[in-house]
Design a protein around this motif. Sequence first.
Motif, PDB file in Angstrom:
ATOM      1  N   HIS A 139       0.872  -1.167   0.006  1.00 32.08           N
ATOM      2  CA  HIS A 139       0.188  -0.078   0.027  1.00 32.08           C
ATOM      3  C   HIS A 139       0.896   1.296   0.059  1.00 32.08           C
ATOM      4  O   HIS A 139       0.523   2.285  -0.572  1.00 32.08           O
ATOM      5  CB  HIS A 139      -0.971  -0.009   1.030  1.00 32.08           C
ATOM      6  N   MET A 140       1.879   1.277   0.996  1.00 31.24           N
ATOM      7  CA  MET A 140       2.815   2.569   0.889  1.00 31.24           C
ATOM      8  C   MET A 140       3.502   2.634  -0.423  1.00 31.24           C
ATOM      9  O   MET A 140       3.653   3.712  -0.938  1.00 31.24           O
ATOM     10  CB  MET A 140       4.033   2.224   1.979  1.00 31.24           C
ATOM     11  N   GLY A 141       3.842   1.717  -0.943  1.00 30.33           N
ATOM     12  CA  GLY A 141       4.669   1.673  -2.211  1.00 30.33           C
ATOM     13  C   GLY A 141       3.769   2.356  -3.361  1.00 30.33           C
ATOM     14  O   GLY A 141       4.093   3.114  -4.131  1.00 30.33           O
ATOM     15  N   THR A 142       2.482   1.840  -3.398  1.00 28.48           N
ATOM     16  CA  THR A 142       1.392   2.435  -4.367  1.00 28.48           C
ATOM     17  C   THR A 142       1.332   3.833  -3.894  1.00 28.48           C
ATOM     18  O   THR A 142       1.254   4.689  -5.219  1.00 28.48           O
ATOM     19  CB  THR A 142       0.079   1.543  -4.352  1.00 28.48           C
ATOM     20  N   TRP A 143       1.451   4.213  -2.872  1.00 33.07           N
ATOM     21  CA  TRP A 143       1.007   5.560  -2.617  1.00 33.07           C
ATOM     22  C   TRP A 143       2.231   6.559  -2.822  1.00 33.07           C
ATOM     23  O   TRP A 143       2.116   7.539  -3.456  1.00 33.07           O
ATOM     24  CB  TRP A 143       0.772   5.852  -1.061  1.00 33.07           C
ATOM     25  N   LEU A 144       3.466   5.801  -2.813  1.00 35.37           N
ATOM     26  CA  LEU A 144       4.763   6.578  -2.995  1.00 35.37           C
ATOM     27  C   LEU A 144       4.725   6.738  -4.567  1.00 35.37           C
ATOM     28  O   LEU A 144       5.322   7.872  -4.975  1.00 35.37           O
ATOM     29  CB  LEU A 144       5.823   6.133  -2.485  1.00 35.37           C
ATOM     30  N   GLN A 145       4.440   5.773  -5.295  1.00 36.50           N
ATOM     31  CA  GLN A 145       4.365   5.849  -6.703  1.00 36.50           C
ATOM     32  C   GLN A 145       3.304   6.682  -7.355  1.00 36.50           C
ATOM     33  O   GLN A 145       3.374   7.201  -8.642  1.00 36.50           O
ATOM     34  CB  GLN A 145       4.494   4.520  -7.346  1.00 36.50           C
ATOM     35  N   ASN A 146       2.253   7.042  -6.696  1.00 37.82           N
ATOM     36  CA  ASN A 146       1.103   8.005  -7.260  1.00 37.82           C
ATOM     37  C   ASN A 146       0.794   9.086  -6.308  1.00 37.82           C
ATOM     38  O   ASN A 146      -0.162   9.318  -5.508  1.00 37.82           O
ATOM     39  CB  ASN A 146       0.144   7.115  -7.261  1.00 37.82           C
ATOM     40  N   PRO A 147       1.909   9.921  -6.008  1.00 37.34           N
ATOM     41  CA  PRO A 147       1.806  11.083  -5.220  1.00 37.34           C
ATOM     42  C   PRO A 147       0.551  12.270  -6.090  1.00 37.34           C
ATOM     43  O   PRO A 147       0.257  12.252  -7.031  1.00 37.34           O
ATOM     44  CB  PRO A 147       2.847  12.112  -5.403  1.00 37.34           C
ATOM     45  N   ARG A 148       0.023  12.845  -4.958  1.00 39.31           N
ATOM     46  CA  ARG A 148      -0.813  13.765  -5.266  1.00 39.31           C
ATOM     47  C   ARG A 148      -0.106  15.238  -5.717  1.00 39.31           C
ATOM     48  O   ARG A 148       0.597  15.652  -4.663  1.00 39.31           O
ATOM     49  CB  ARG A 148      -1.837  14.281  -4.127  1.00 39.31           C
ATOM     50  N   PHE A 149      -0.204  15.829  -7.009  1.00 38.89           N
ATOM     51  CA  PHE A 149       0.669  17.002  -7.262  1.00 38.89           C
ATOM     52  C   PHE A 149      -0.231  18.250  -6.972  1.00 38.89           C
ATOM     53  O   PHE A 149      -0.633  19.287  -7.712  1.00 38.89           O
ATOM     54  CB  PHE A 149       0.821  16.754  -8.635  1.00 38.89           C
ATOM     55  N   THR A 150      -0.238  18.394  -5.466  1.00 36.88           N
ATOM     56  CA  THR A 150      -0.753  19.478  -4.778  1.00 36.88           C
ATOM     57  C   THR A 150       0.248  20.046  -3.988  1.00 36.88           C
ATOM     58  O   THR A 150       0.936  19.351  -3.488  1.00 36.88           O
ATOM     59  CB  THR A 150      -1.910  19.258  -4.149  1.00 36.88           C
ATOM     60  N   PRO A 151       0.354  21.169  -3.522  1.00 33.79           N
ATOM     61  CA  PRO A 151       1.450  21.531  -2.203  1.00 33.79           C
ATOM     62  C   PRO A 151       1.115  20.568  -1.225  1.00 33.79           C
ATOM     63  O   PRO A 151       2.552  20.104  -0.801  1.00 33.79           O
ATOM     64  CB  PRO A 151       0.842  22.834  -1.898  1.00 33.79           C
ATOM     65  N   MET A 152       0.085  20.226  -0.422  1.00 30.77           N
ATOM     66  CA  MET A 152       0.048  19.298   0.705  1.00 30.77           C
ATOM     67  C   MET A 152       0.721  18.004   0.247  1.00 30.77           C
ATOM     68  O   MET A 152       1.352  17.441   0.945  1.00 30.77           O
ATOM     69  CB  MET A 152      -1.385  19.482   1.002  1.00 30.77           C
ATOM     70  N   GLY A 153       0.056  17.558  -1.078  1.00 32.20           N
ATOM     71  CA  GLY A 153       0.446  16.379  -1.114  1.00 32.20           C
ATOM     72  C   GLY A 153       1.804  15.955  -1.658  1.00 32.20           C
ATOM     73  O   GLY A 153       2.336  14.947  -1.202  1.00 32.20           O
ATOM     74  N   MET A 154       2.750  16.970  -2.163  1.00 29.11           N
ATOM     75  CA  MET A 154       3.873  16.877  -2.550  1.00 29.11           C
ATOM     76  C   MET A 154       4.518  16.830  -1.151  1.00 29.11           C
ATOM     77  O   MET A 154       5.735  16.399  -1.053  1.00 29.11           O
ATOM     78  CB  MET A 154       4.464  17.974  -3.243  1.00 29.11           C
ATOM     79  N   TRP A 155       4.255  17.730  -0.350  1.00 26.86           N
ATOM     80  CA  TRP A 155       4.940  18.079   0.984  1.00 26.86           C
ATOM     81  C   TRP A 155       4.814  16.668   1.808  1.00 26.86           C
ATOM     82  O   TRP A 155       5.699  16.315   2.148  1.00 26.86           O
ATOM     83  CB  TRP A 155       4.256  18.979   1.806  1.00 26.86           C
TER      84      TRP A 155
END
Length: 299
Positions: A139-155
């Motif tokens: 689950h973490m790997g999937t989340w890391l490979q699909n970040p949200r490209f928003t300021p909060m998501g990238m942070w």
Amino acid sequence: MTIEKQRVDARTVYVDGATLSVYEQGDPNGEILVLVHGWPDTHHLWDGVLPHLTSRFRVVTYDTRGHGRSTGRGTVEEMKLEQLASDFMAVVDAVAGSTPVHVLAHDWGSVQVWEAICEPGADTRISSFTSISGPSLDHMGTWLQNPRFTPMGMWQWISQMASGAYTLFFMSGPVPRLFFRVFGRRWIWSLLLRIVERVDKRQLQFAPTFRQDMVAGLRIYRANVLRKVLRPQERYTHVPVHLLVTTRDPAIRPASFAGVERWASKVSRTDVRSGHWLPLKDPALVARETTAFVERIQK
């Protein structure tokens, strides 16, 4: 509250080249609750939690493969999550037979239980899972490979990458093993937990094998982190899951659990202002949350 000293029954479970030391205490007629520790701990991680659970549950703890009094083959291969999940299920089979059990796990113990509950049919063997500071690596790997490209998501993505950078050191071969042979002493680890996590020294109980466990246990990082995070699989579960998310955890950031509802059909979450070692910092809270979750899903 008066806490009586509990009788502890010990047994050995044999599985795939390992002998697992298993300990039982509490109400012999109570529901079974299995506790699983992570790195670099043994079943002693739960010493402060147990007195708050034994009047309600038949509590089972064990030393995972290659830790404490449990043995193994001494290889990196045997520390793969698939093997550790198989070990966990072997313990469940030995102590419960066909009776479903509840589970509480921390750190790598939680990671390996995630592996187990995402297997088909796990919901017929596991009634509930309370997870502390240990996500599914898939689950973490999937989340890391699909970040949200928003300021909060990238942070959130950057902060988790930075928080997890220590795993690269842990996987770097002889250097970390030498480091922990020199500095992996119980009094140093105790001082670190007391200063950084503000753990009461009365809650700190370590196995005589602590330094050996710390060094040998590094194999779990080498066996799993890169292959799981870089090539995550879609892993689902119908086991009810409750997350105790430690908001001051320097290793696992709260955002890494975002979107877990995609993978777990029944999931709830409690955020706790604590560092990584919540079972040591606030054992009563861990027991209370676990018991409340078990009672909640039974209504």
